[in-house]
Design a protein around this motif. Sequence first.
Motif, PDB file in Angstrom:
ATOM      1  N   TYR A  64     -41.701  14.825 -11.700  1.00 40.23           N
ATOM      2  CA  TYR A  64     -40.488  14.033 -11.941  1.00 40.23           C
ATOM      3  C   TYR A  64     -40.663  12.693 -12.621  1.00 40.23           C
ATOM      4  O   TYR A  64     -39.916  12.392 -13.705  1.00 40.23           O
ATOM      5  CB  TYR A  64     -39.800  13.855 -10.518  1.00 40.23           C
ATOM      6  CG  TYR A  64     -38.446  13.214 -10.840  1.00 40.23           C
ATOM      7  CD1 TYR A  64     -37.359  14.111 -10.763  1.00 40.23           C
ATOM      8  CD2 TYR A  64     -38.068  11.874 -10.574  1.00 40.23           C
ATOM      9  CE1 TYR A  64     -35.983  13.302 -10.820  1.00 40.23           C
ATOM     10  CE2 TYR A  64     -36.972  11.241 -10.601  1.00 40.23           C
ATOM     11  CZ  TYR A  64     -35.987  12.069 -10.482  1.00 40.23           C
ATOM     12  OH  TYR A  64     -34.734  11.587 -10.441  1.00 40.23           O
ATOM     13  N   ALA A  97     -32.276  10.114   5.430  1.00 43.18           N
ATOM     14  CA  ALA A  97     -30.841   9.400   5.406  1.00 43.18           C
ATOM     15  C   ALA A  97     -29.940   9.604   6.340  1.00 43.18           C
ATOM     16  O   ALA A  97     -28.953   9.081   6.664  1.00 43.18           O
ATOM     17  CB  ALA A  97     -30.259   9.671   3.696  1.00 43.18           C
ATOM     18  N   ALA A 102     -28.458   6.662  -6.634  1.00 43.53           N
ATOM     19  CA  ALA A 102     -28.446   7.302  -7.623  1.00 43.53           C
ATOM     20  C   ALA A 102     -28.952   8.557  -7.556  1.00 43.53           C
ATOM     21  O   ALA A 102     -30.130   8.832  -7.803  1.00 43.53           O
ATOM     22  CB  ALA A 102     -29.033   6.597  -8.877  1.00 43.53           C
ATOM     23  N   MET A 119     -30.071  14.033  -9.283  1.00 48.39           N
ATOM     24  CA  MET A 119     -30.466  14.547 -10.689  1.00 48.39           C
ATOM     25  C   MET A 119     -31.648  15.507  -9.984  1.00 48.39           C
ATOM     26  O   MET A 119     -32.934  15.037 -10.086  1.00 48.39           O
ATOM     27  CB  MET A 119     -30.976  13.691 -11.624  1.00 48.39           C
ATOM     28  CG  MET A 119     -29.718  12.499 -12.087  1.00 48.39           C
ATOM     29  SD  MET A 119     -30.739  11.255 -13.024  1.00 48.39           S
ATOM     30  CE  MET A 119     -30.377  10.067 -12.036  1.00 48.39           C
ATOM     31  N   ASP A 160     -36.945   6.364   1.211  1.00 44.96           N
ATOM     32  CA  ASP A 160     -36.959   7.676   0.824  1.00 44.96           C
ATOM     33  C   ASP A 160     -37.428   8.699   1.893  1.00 44.96           C
ATOM     34  O   ASP A 160     -38.255   8.214   2.703  1.00 44.96           O
ATOM     35  CB  ASP A 160     -37.741   7.743  -0.683  1.00 44.96           C
ATOM     36  CG  ASP A 160     -37.204   9.086  -1.415  1.00 44.96           C
ATOM     37  OD1 ASP A 160     -36.498   8.932  -2.348  1.00 44.96           O
ATOM     38  OD2 ASP A 160     -37.970  10.120  -0.964  1.00 44.96           O
TER      39      ASP A 160
END
Length: 280
Positions: free
Chosen positions: A42, A133, A149, A1, A106
């Motif tokens: 955010y 990642a 997500a 997002m 993260d």
Amino acid sequence: MDSDARSADAVLGAVGVARRPVDSAESSAASRRWWDADADDYQAEHGAFLGDTDFVWCPERLRESDAQLLGDPAGLAGARVLEVGCGAAACARWLAARGAAVVGLDLSAGMLRQARLASGRSGVSVPLVQADAERLPFGDGRFDLACSAFGAVPFVADPGRVMREVARVLRPGGRWVFAVNHPMRWMFSDDPGPDGLTVSQSYFDTSPYLEVDDQGRATYVEHHRTLGDRIRDIVSAGLELYDLVEPEWPEDLTEQWGQWSPLRGALFPGTAIFCCRKPG
Ligand SMILES: C[S@@+](CC[C@H](N)C(=O)[O-])C[C@H]1O[C@@H](n2cnc3c(N)ncnc32)[C@H](O)[C@@H]1O
């Protein structure tokens, strides 16, 4: 997002937009700076929607408690779970509250600081790891489940490598479920209104979207993969794709999230959730 709170643009000196190849190192460096700069905005903008201990997959407000994409919530107790690109780690805390042994990963220290603040507010803590990642710092077969997500996958230059890394750290039979922007959204501008209903670029153009500073350095990067690319990344990593969920916009949802709006959500999908399994 992707974020629409753009004060990070000012902090990072973004002056324009570009489309050019970006390798993993440049993409990661830009993402790290961007999410560090954007973390507080955010959370301020989306924290209430996401909750502190809730698992919301996407702006269409699909909750894991309803969708059960990771299996029966009763079966989560004791499961070893990795959340990739956890941000403030609301999903990880929701899983931990059901007895799972979760690690939140993260790239951004700023987002992980938000995760620690949310742990303090909620009283639910999970181990947090700052890493990329594309290079997961875990041994083989370490997890029963992995989930994401909108974390990391849309922002990495080599998503095939993320698929291979997740496949490596999953045990045989483990699941990997991840949500990303629906590939067809790439054709449209990010305008949530009527102007965002007109095709403005080719679906097949996979050159990344960049925001750049006055030296041409990337301050924000987002990568597009076609649906076929995503499936090839999954299959090439040795994973099986057993479902592709395209959440519909709920009639009672009036809240807009950046380019995700009731207007567009009623007409075409905004999110794709890939449900994969490591054979075995
Ligand atoms: C749109 S946010 C999603 C955060 C959270 N999952 C949520 O639902 O709000 C994307 C997250 O991916 C993280 N991220 C971006 N690139 C990454 C990478 N290469 N490795 C790990 N995390 C990354 C960002 O730092 C950010 O926290």
